[in-house]
Design a protein around this motif. Structure first.
Motif, PDB file in Angstrom:
ATOM      1  N   SER A  19       0.773  -1.181   0.199  1.00  0.00           N
ATOM      2  CA  SER A  19      -0.019  -0.131  -0.013  1.00  0.00           C
ATOM      3  C   SER A  19       0.948   1.403  -0.080  1.00  0.00           C
ATOM      4  O   SER A  19       1.744   1.375   0.715  1.00  0.00           O
ATOM      5  CB  SER A  19      -0.935  -0.176   1.449  1.00  0.00           C
ATOM      6  OG  SER A  19      -1.847  -1.014   1.243  1.00  0.00           O
ATOM      7  N   PRO A  20       0.773   2.187  -0.986  1.00  0.00           N
ATOM      8  CA  PRO A  20       1.480   3.421  -1.199  1.00  0.00           C
ATOM      9  C   PRO A  20       0.970   4.482   0.275  1.00  0.00           C
ATOM     10  O   PRO A  20      -0.211   4.325   0.445  1.00  0.00           O
ATOM     11  CB  PRO A  20       1.126   4.083  -2.230  1.00  0.00           C
ATOM     12  CG  PRO A  20      -0.178   3.414  -2.747  1.00  0.00           C
ATOM     13  CD  PRO A  20      -0.240   2.100  -2.280  1.00  0.00           C
ATOM     14  N   MET A  21       1.988   4.941   0.734  1.00  0.00           N
ATOM     15  CA  MET A  21       1.617   5.817   1.997  1.00  0.00           C
ATOM     16  C   MET A  21       2.594   7.189   1.495  1.00  0.00           C
ATOM     17  O   MET A  21       3.719   7.074   1.163  1.00  0.00           O
ATOM     18  CB  MET A  21       1.979   5.390   3.034  1.00  0.00           C
ATOM     19  CG  MET A  21       1.276   4.019   3.498  1.00  0.00           C
ATOM     20  SD  MET A  21       1.854   3.485   5.315  1.00  0.00           S
ATOM     21  CE  MET A  21       0.835   1.975   5.283  1.00  0.00           C
ATOM     22  N   GLU A  22       1.771   8.216   1.827  1.00  0.00           N
ATOM     23  CA  GLU A  22       2.746   9.575   1.760  1.00  0.00           C
ATOM     24  C   GLU A  22       2.338  10.524   3.072  1.00  0.00           C
ATOM     25  O   GLU A  22       0.967  10.287   3.582  1.00  0.00           O
ATOM     26  CB  GLU A  22       2.549  10.303   0.552  1.00  0.00           C
ATOM     27  CG  GLU A  22       2.675   9.433  -0.672  1.00  0.00           C
ATOM     28  CD  GLU A  22       2.564  10.364  -2.081  1.00  0.00           C
ATOM     29  OE1 GLU A  22       1.937  11.390  -1.791  1.00  0.00           O
ATOM     30  OE2 GLU A  22       2.686   9.693  -2.906  1.00  0.00           O
ATOM     31  N   TYR A  23       2.921  11.389   3.418  1.00  0.00           N
ATOM     32  CA  TYR A  23       2.529  12.587   4.181  1.00  0.00           C
ATOM     33  C   TYR A  23       3.040  13.876   3.700  1.00  0.00           C
ATOM     34  O   TYR A  23       3.978  13.903   3.125  1.00  0.00           O
ATOM     35  CB  TYR A  23       3.094  12.269   5.608  1.00  0.00           C
ATOM     36  CG  TYR A  23       4.316  12.271   5.934  1.00  0.00           C
ATOM     37  CD1 TYR A  23       4.712  13.629   6.400  1.00  0.00           C
ATOM     38  CD2 TYR A  23       5.428  11.519   5.698  1.00  0.00           C
ATOM     39  CE1 TYR A  23       6.130  13.889   6.273  1.00  0.00           C
ATOM     40  CE2 TYR A  23       6.770  11.845   5.735  1.00  0.00           C
ATOM     41  CZ  TYR A  23       7.028  12.917   6.326  1.00  0.00           C
ATOM     42  OH  TYR A  23       8.401  13.131   6.524  1.00  0.00           O
ATOM     43  N   VAL A  34      -1.578  10.332   3.605  1.00  0.00           N
ATOM     44  CA  VAL A  34      -2.449   9.757   2.596  1.00  0.00           C
ATOM     45  C   VAL A  34      -2.160   8.198   2.263  1.00  0.00           C
ATOM     46  O   VAL A  34      -0.875   7.895   2.311  1.00  0.00           O
ATOM     47  CB  VAL A  34      -2.037  10.517   1.122  1.00  0.00           C
ATOM     48  CG1 VAL A  34      -2.805  10.110   0.051  1.00  0.00           C
ATOM     49  CG2 VAL A  34      -2.091  12.076   1.499  1.00  0.00           C
ATOM     50  N   LEU A  35      -2.951   7.610   2.460  1.00  0.00           N
ATOM     51  CA  LEU A  35      -3.021   6.076   2.106  1.00  0.00           C
ATOM     52  C   LEU A  35      -3.769   5.801   0.934  1.00  0.00           C
ATOM     53  O   LEU A  35      -4.925   6.056   0.610  1.00  0.00           O
ATOM     54  CB  LEU A  35      -3.635   5.353   3.269  1.00  0.00           C
ATOM     55  CG  LEU A  35      -3.220   5.812   4.806  1.00  0.00           C
ATOM     56  CD1 LEU A  35      -3.975   4.900   5.832  1.00  0.00           C
ATOM     57  CD2 LEU A  35      -2.009   5.442   4.971  1.00  0.00           C
ATOM     58  N   THR A  39      -7.751   8.260  -7.075  1.00  0.00           N
ATOM     59  CA  THR A  39      -9.280   8.114  -6.489  1.00  0.00           C
ATOM     60  C   THR A  39      -9.467   7.402  -5.280  1.00  0.00           C
ATOM     61  O   THR A  39     -10.441   7.205  -4.638  1.00  0.00           O
ATOM     62  CB  THR A  39     -10.476   7.970  -7.731  1.00  0.00           C
ATOM     63  OG1 THR A  39      -9.880   6.754  -8.190  1.00  0.00           O
ATOM     64  CG2 THR A  39     -10.128   9.065  -8.838  1.00  0.00           C
ATOM     65  N   GLY A  40      -8.443   6.315  -5.091  1.00  0.00           N
ATOM     66  CA  GLY A  40      -8.894   5.251  -4.172  1.00  0.00           C
ATOM     67  C   GLY A  40      -7.985   5.817  -2.901  1.00  0.00           C
ATOM     68  O   GLY A  40      -7.592   5.110  -2.016  1.00  0.00           O
ATOM     69  N   SER A  41      -7.688   7.232  -2.734  1.00  0.00           N
ATOM     70  CA  SER A  41      -6.823   7.667  -1.432  1.00  0.00           C
ATOM     71  C   SER A  41      -7.725   8.035  -0.265  1.00  0.00           C
ATOM     72  O   SER A  41      -8.671   8.253  -0.437  1.00  0.00           O
ATOM     73  CB  SER A  41      -6.175   9.058  -1.622  1.00  0.00           C
ATOM     74  OG  SER A  41      -5.332   8.868  -2.681  1.00  0.00           O
TER      75      SER A  41
END
Length: 71
Positions: A19-23, A34-35, A39-41
């Protein structure tokens, strides 16, 4: 979850190893996590104190999961 305006909202997110993760730091005391992507965030805004509480909670959940997983 009932909000202060009596609007009901639920969200379900599946997080796995890919799973991509950002902040992004929004202000000096808050971050937006942001997980997912596109559009699937799923967006989560947390204060420093809220993030500490979330990390402690996640640690307790992880400990419970590992305790129930056979070796």
């Amino acid at each position: 979850m009932n909000t202060h305006r009596r609007i009901r909202m639920d969200a379900f997110v599946m997080i796995d190893v890919d799973s991509p993760m950002e902040y992004e730091i929004v202000v000096s005391t808050e971050a937006q996590v942001v997980l997912g992507h596109g559009t699937g965030s799923f967006y989560l805004t947390v204060s420093e104190e809220g993030l500490v509480k979330l990390m402690e909670f996640a640690g307790a959940v992880l400990k419970d999961i590992r305790a129930r997983t056979p070796s």
